[in-house]
Design an enzyme around this catalytic site. Structure first.
Site, short mmCIF file in Angstrom:
data_model
loop_
_atom_site.label_atom_id
_atom_site.label_comp_id
_atom_site.label_asym_id
_atom_site.label_seq_id
_atom_site.Cartn_x
_atom_site.Cartn_y
_atom_site.Cartn_z
N ASN A 209 25.42 48.94 -17.58
CA ASN A 209 25.96 48.39 -18.83
C ASN A 209 24.79 48.27 -19.91
OD1 ASN A 209 24.59 45.70 -18.41
ND2 ASN A 209 25.97 45.64 -16.52
N ASP A 277 30.53 44.73 -12.32
CA ASP A 277 31.73 44.12 -11.81
C ASP A 277 31.91 45.04 -10.33
OD1 ASP A 277 32.11 41.60 -13.04
OD2 ASP A 277 32.46 42.92 -14.60
N ILE A 306 26.91 37.31 -7.21
CA ILE A 306 25.52 36.67 -6.90
C ILE A 306 25.64 35.31 -7.38
CG2 ILE A 306 23.13 36.72 -7.19
CD1 ILE A 306 23.85 39.90 -7.92
N PHE A 324 25.52 32.29 -16.68
CA PHE A 324 25.88 32.63 -18.24
C PHE A 324 27.52 32.97 -18.29
CE2 PHE A 324 22.19 32.72 -21.15
CZ PHE A 324 21.30 31.93 -20.38
N LYS A 338 35.01 28.96 -15.92
CA LYS A 338 33.76 29.58 -15.27
C LYS A 338 33.08 28.83 -14.47
CE LYS A 338 33.10 33.87 -16.72
NZ LYS A 338 32.58 34.72 -17.44
N LYS A 342 32.96 29.24 -10.19
CA LYS A 342 31.65 29.90 -9.65
C LYS A 342 31.02 28.46 -9.13
CE LYS A 342 31.48 34.10 -12.13
NZ LYS A 342 30.82 35.33 -12.05
O1 C5P Z 1 32.26 36.66 -13.99
P1 C5P Z 1 31.26 36.83 -15.04
O2 C5P Z 1 30.35 38.04 -14.91
O3 C5P Z 1 31.83 36.70 -16.45
O4 C5P Z 1 30.07 35.74 -15.08
C1 C5P Z 1 28.87 35.71 -15.40
C2 C5P Z 1 27.70 34.83 -14.63
O5 C5P Z 1 28.00 35.16 -13.33
C3 C5P Z 1 26.49 35.48 -15.25
O6 C5P Z 1 25.66 33.98 -15.07
C4 C5P Z 1 26.29 36.40 -14.14
O7 C5P Z 1 24.78 36.47 -13.99
C5 C5P Z 1 26.80 36.16 -13.11
N1 C5P Z 1 27.49 37.09 -11.93
C6 C5P Z 1 26.77 37.29 -10.94
N2 C5P Z 1 27.20 38.41 -10.04
C7 C5P Z 1 28.19 39.07 -10.62
C8 C5P Z 1 28.92 38.73 -11.70
C9 C5P Z 1 28.29 37.93 -12.50
O8 C5P Z 1 25.73 36.76 -10.45
N3 C5P Z 1 28.86 40.06 -9.66
#
Ligand code: C5P
Length: 402
Positions: A209, A277, A306, A324, A338, A342
């Site tokens: 990305n 993703d 993560i 973020f 979120k 999370k």
């Molecule tokens: O779910 P989304 O991608 O919108 O969430 C964003 C947040 O989750 C950011 O802090 C990103 O660094 C973290 N993230 C992550 N691992 C993933 C997806 C998102 O740590 N697989």
């Protein structure tokens, strides 16, 4: 932070020197005392009179001036300062600093100091990108010298690229960071994720990305500047490793998760990485040949989250976990959802619609969302967002033992 601080500002020869006049005004507005050394090249761009009018002090120019030595020797000049700031830092002065040369007042004061030094490089982009300058920069950073900028942009020479001196307000924040170093977050450990992840399709192809990593690198730098022992786990970026940060380079989301788990325990985690993703289920070991069996049917599977994994860690959950949320609509509402999903403590939400220029750009308008409410910050440079966030984090830990 700057009130009563003594800044020794070294103005070298470059068109960006005019911005140093603005920097002096901003520093003095905040109660700092500024003494300036103007190199002989610098005096072709700004006059000693302008500099002394703004600092309210005499300008130091000559290594061998008896009057200057009687009033203030070069050793005394650097001894009397809390921090030395070189703005603009030219390729030539950086080279001298890297070699430890001392053939004029500026380079002598820089060699004679044991105080923190911050440089704001400014030069033509090819001079900046030249291996000699990059080598000198690496030497200076290894010596513990901090850097702010340069930024990308239009240059006085008519070209576009990296080489523009950081803006006065960014330099101001960097000075505060240097002065605040090793104090507010001393004894704390921080983990920051940054950049994109890269998911292999086969040995030569991947999906990824557009994340630049700028925000995460700036946050790691700001946390380290406040004294946190900081690990930055980063996907592939074009950025320079920040000073004083342990950088771990990875490519995929799975590698990022493994590196983060190895970095635990920490007190603070900030996940800024744009983790892909999905990844390809079973990347091919050999390059997929074109034409054989038509267009490949790529099966995607979900990557580990993560942020969520760290925020729900059974045994080593950090005291403060920050995520973020990059959204293109309903920014605050989605971010609040979120936060709960999370299990993190704060979410920094921003609008990444193409019209905002946030992705890959230098500025950001963010909202800080926690269980206790939402704060919206004004439009700030990514450096300023990071500095503000690092201050906020240090406030969170204030009064608790490291
Ligand atoms: O779910 P989304 O991608 O919108 O969430 C964003 C947040 O989750 C950011 O802090 C990103 O660094 C973290 N993230 C992550 N691992 C993933 C997806 C998102 O740590 N697989």
């Amino acid at each position: 932070m700057l009130n009563g601080k003594r800044i020794l500002l070294i103005i070298a020869g470059g068109i960006a020197a005019y911005k140093s006049l603005e920097l002096i005004r901003r520093l003095r507005e905040r109660g700092a005392n500024v003494r300036a050394i103007l190199t002989s090249a610098g005096s072709h761009f700004v006059t000693p009179l302008s500099v002394s009018s703004l600092t309210g002090e005499k300008v130091y120019q000559d290594l061998f001036s008896l009057t200057d030595e009687a009033e203030m020797g070069h050793i005394q000049l650097s001894r009397d300062a809390d921090v030395l700031v070189v703005a603009p830092a030219t390729a030539d002065l950086m080279a001298k600093m890297a070699q430890g040369r001392a053939d004029d007042l500026a380079s002598t004061a820089l060699l004679a100091t044991d105080k923190p030094v911050l440089i704001a490089p400014a030069m033509n982009l090819r001079m900046w990108l030249h291996p000699s300058t990059q080598r000198n920069l690496a030497l200076l950073n290894a010596d513990g010298i901090s850097t702010v900028g340069p930024n990308d942009g239009d240059m006085a020479c008519g070209e576009f690229g990296p080489g523009r001196m950081a803006e006065p307000l960014e330099i101001l924040v960097a000075i505060e960071n240097v002065l605040g170093r090793s104090v507010l977050l001393k004894g704390r450990r921080a983990l920051v994720t940054a950049g994109p992840t890269l998911e292999s399709i086969d040995p030569v192809r991947f999906i990824s990305n557009r994340s630049s990593g700028k925000q995460g690198y700036a946050i790691a730098s700001a946390l380290a500047a406040l004294g946190a022992e900081t690990t930055l786990v980063s996907g592939p970026t074009n950025l320079r490793p920040p000073t004083g940060v342990k950088l771990i380079n990875i490519e995929s989301a799975q590698q990022m998760l493994a590196a983060c788990e190895r970095a635990l325990p920490v007190d603070i985690t900030v996940c800024t990485a744009a983790v892909a993703d999905w990844r390809i289920d079973q990347a091919a070991n050999q390059k997929i040949k074109k034409g054989e069996g038509g267009v490949p049917n790529l099966k995607l599977i979900e990557n580990p989250d993560i942020l969520r994994a760290i925020a729900t860690h059974q045994t080593q959950r950090p005291a403060l976990v920050i995520g973020f949320a990059a959204e293109t609509e309903n920014v605050v509402a989605y971010a609040q959802a979120k936060l709960r999903k999370k299990h993190c403590d704060w979410i920094i939400a921003n609008d990444v619609s193409p019209s905002t220029g946030v992705m890959g750009g230098d500025e950001n308008t963010v909202h800080l969302i926690s269980m206790s409410g939402t704060e919206t910050w004004p439009k700030l440079s990514k450096t300023e967002v990071s500095s503000r966030l690092a201050q906020k984090i240090s406030g969170h830990f204030k009064g608790t033992a490291a």
